[in-house]
Scaffold this active site. Structure first.
Site, short mmCIF file in Angstrom:
data_model
loop_
_atom_site.label_atom_id
_atom_site.label_comp_id
_atom_site.label_asym_id
_atom_site.label_seq_id
_atom_site.Cartn_x
_atom_site.Cartn_y
_atom_site.Cartn_z
N GLU A 1 1.11 -1.59 0.20
CA GLU A 1 -0.16 -0.27 0.47
C GLU A 1 1.07 0.88 0.13
O GLU A 1 1.47 1.79 1.22
CB GLU A 1 -1.02 0.04 1.57
CG GLU A 1 -1.35 -1.03 1.24
CD GLU A 1 -2.90 -1.50 0.23
OE1 GLU A 1 -2.68 -0.14 -0.43
OE2 GLU A 1 -3.29 -2.28 0.11
N CYS B 1 -2.39 8.82 2.80
CA CYS B 1 -1.77 8.29 1.38
C CYS B 1 -3.20 8.67 0.53
O CYS B 1 -2.81 8.86 -0.20
CB CYS B 1 -1.21 7.05 1.49
SG CYS B 1 -3.35 5.59 2.61
#
Ligand SMILES: *[C@@H]1O[C@H](CO)[C@@H](O)[C@H](O)[C@H]1NC(C)=O
Length: 597
Positions: free
Chosen positions: A309, A343
């Site tokens: 990720e 993110c």
């Protein structure tokens, strides 16, 4: 107040009287007696039989000391990023110490893997209770570790974690249930299924932006699927681990499980690499693309599978058919919650040219009116950033963008009142264009870049034009347009008319494409990602499937002809072709009947 209680008391007394009279009046009726008997049975069954849920009695264990807190490596000075003050020293784990952590985790997992889902749910519920009962302490530990505000810590650490755990309790077992699979006609006597087994030990490497939620989010899913979890925390937010590790160990030990099942490993790159190479059964890495590539390389030595990720440069698209006030509220959250250290932060805000000027003006006015300061010293809208080097990086990127022609509308520097902390002011850059450095490079900080667009085609090309593909938000009243645009942008997650809300929908997997990584956490996919899939084929009936002479050694020279015709009969197009193959098949079988026996 007393009046209400009295009248309540009255109603209560009257109802009791009514029930009493009713019971006496009907006590001789047979049907009534049977009904009462049945009711009593159901209550007893629910309370004492149905409710017991097969939970074995386990003796409490001692909480002990985690092997992960016995590191003798390099010292990490845990500094509060808002005040610059040291909170204490925690030692990194050396590679050999990581190995010891893994050994003890394997031992814990060998017991844990045979627990029932009821027992695992019990632990998840205990974790929720742990968050509720220690809410204030956990929030404050996260604030001290990261510089975030109380609001951000409550939202990002407590709410998200409780929802994750609730999801696992309610829906986790469904995701890991054995699935029936289809068998072809040729194997009609067989039955096929897919089972999800624990993998063993999961190595998890997390960043510093949500130091507590990231631990529990990954570790809870890992242990729910029957694994042990080794979580390497960032050297920039290590301090909250001390509190959290103690709480987690207590929950496990109190229910009689080995507290080494979840371990929180402090350390820097060396410790992370040691974890990747340690022989864990899978790696989940959450962090930058650069480190992600190193993780994947190191993991390839043992062929350890990885879920990555990585970063994002998420577009937030604002059309001119929406209410500007509402859009401002969504965009502000997208750009500035947790000071943009997410993110899935809205790193590029595309605003339709018809509302661009007004939007930029109002956004600037709003952001300039908000307060920033040390979260522990008062109520502020924004706290400090976490990592000192990230402040410099953000500032360089902002100055570079101004040099490249963007307009500075707000912020653009460290907060002058708090030189000791990592305070970078919420920044707005206008007239940002696709050629600029900031259009491609992740800022991971409090920077809102406004990009003007006119046509849909131009918008799609710009929004899609980065190496990243994590999330994308579109604000418009025209849902069809939103779907149309969304479907043309390479992204892992698409949110229409909201920002970040999909993270609270724990049934949706989280993850990206392109350089934002691959594999998923959260949702059923996240649980299955922590499982070994076992494909099983067995007999449907208690009759053994015969092995005809046709496929037995030594192979008969006539076998090939029969098999060819069978293939043509089943797979060839056209009715007459099939008939021809069937005739040929039959005539060959008649000539060699023993081959089918
Ligand atoms: C979006 O970008 C990807 C590659 O990054 C590309 O394959 C795809 O064709 C682009 N989509 C559109 C609609 O241009």
């Amino acid at each position: 107040m007393t009046e209400i209680t009295e009248s309540c008391g009255c109603v209560y007394r009257d109802s009791l009287q009514f029930v009493k009279k009713f019971l006496i009046a009907n006590s001789n009726d047979f049907i009534f007696q049977s009904l009462i008997g049945l009711l009593a049975f159901i209550i007893v069954y629910k309370l004492f039989i149905g409710g017991r849920k097969n939970l074995p009695k386990r003796a409490k264990r001692s909480v002990g000391v985690s092997p992960a807190s016995k590191g003798t490596g390099q010292p990490i000075d845990c500094v509060n990023p808002a005040t610059g003050k040291s909170m204490g020293i925690i030692n990194c784990l050396k590679p050999v110490e990581v190995k010891q952590c893994l050994e003890s985790a394997k031992l814990a997992q060998s017991e844990w893997k045979s627990t029932s889902f009821d027992e695992r749910r019990q632990i998840m519920q205990d974790f929720i209770d742990m968050f509720i009962n220690n809410e204030k302490a956990i929030v404050e530990a996260s604030m001290r570790d990261t510089g975030k505000t109380r609001f951000e810590a409550t939202f990002g650490e407590i709410l998200t974690s409780c929802e994750k755990l609730r999801y696992l309790i309610k829906h986790g077992e469904k995701a890991l249930k054995t699935e029936k699979r289809i068998v072809p006609m040729l194997l009609g006597t067989k039955s096929a299924r897919l089972e999800y087994h624990p993998l063993g030990s999961i190595g998890i490497i997390i960043p510093w932006n949500y130091p507590i939620h990231s631990i529990i989010s990954a570790a809870a899913a890992a242990i729910f699927a029957g694994n042990a979890a080794l979580v390497k925390v960032s050297e920039w937010s290590t301090h909250s681990k001390v509190l959290f590790e103690g709480l987690i160990r207590e929950v496990l030990a109190n229910r009689g499980h080995d507290p080494n099942l979840i371990q929180i490993l402090p350390g820097m790159g060396e410790t992370g690499e040691a974890l990747v190479r340690s022989g864990v059964d899978k790696i989940l890495f959450i962090g930058s693309p650069q480190t992600g590539k190193r993780v994947m390389k190191a993991a390839s030595d043992n062929l350890t599978p990885v879920i990555l990720e990585l970063g994002g440069k998420d577009p937030m698209i604002v059309y001119d058919d929406i209410d500007i006030d509402w859009a401002l509220a969504v965009v502000q959250r997208g750009c500035f919650i947790n000071l943009g250290q997410n993110c899935i932060s809205s790193e590029r805000v595309f605003v339709h040219e018809r509302i661009y000027d007004k939007f930029a003006q109002e956004m600037t006015k709003k952001i300039k009116s908000l307060k920033q300061g040390p979260p522990e010293e008062g109520h502020f809208d924004f706290g400090s950033m976490t990592m000192p080097a990230q402040v410099d990086k953000v500032d360089q990127l902002v100055q570079q963008t101004i040099k490249e022609g963007a307009k500075l509308l707000a912020g653009g520097m460290r907060h002058p009142s708090y030189p000791k902390g990592n305070f970078y002011m919420p920044t707005i850059l206008g007239d940002v264009k696709p050629g600029m450095t900031i259009f491609q490079e992740e800022a991971f900080g409090p920077v809102c870049t406004l990009v003007k667009f006119s046509s849909e085609a131009e918008l799609i090309e710009m929004a899609n034009g980065t190496v990243f593909g994590l999330g994308c938000s579109i604000l418009t009243s025209d849902l069809k347009r939103a779907e149309r645009i969304g479907s043309q942008i390479s992204t892992g997650m698409l949110t229409i008319n909201d920002y970040g809300a999909s993270y609270l929908v724990q049934d949706l997997p989280f993850g990206g494409c392109k350089e934002s990584g691959f594999g998923r956490f959260n949702g059923p996919e996240g649980l299955r990602g922590f499982s070994r899939e076992v494909s099983i084929l067995t007999d449907k009936f208690p009759i053994r499937t015969p092995v005809p002479r046709l496929i037995r050694y030594p192979i008969d020279p006539n076998s090939v002809g029969i098999i060819r015709q069978a293939i043509f009969m089943i797979y060839q197009r056209g009715f007459f072709n099939k008939i021809r193959a069937a005739c040929s098949f039959t005539s060959q079988v008649i000539r060699n009947p023993k081959l089918l026996l």
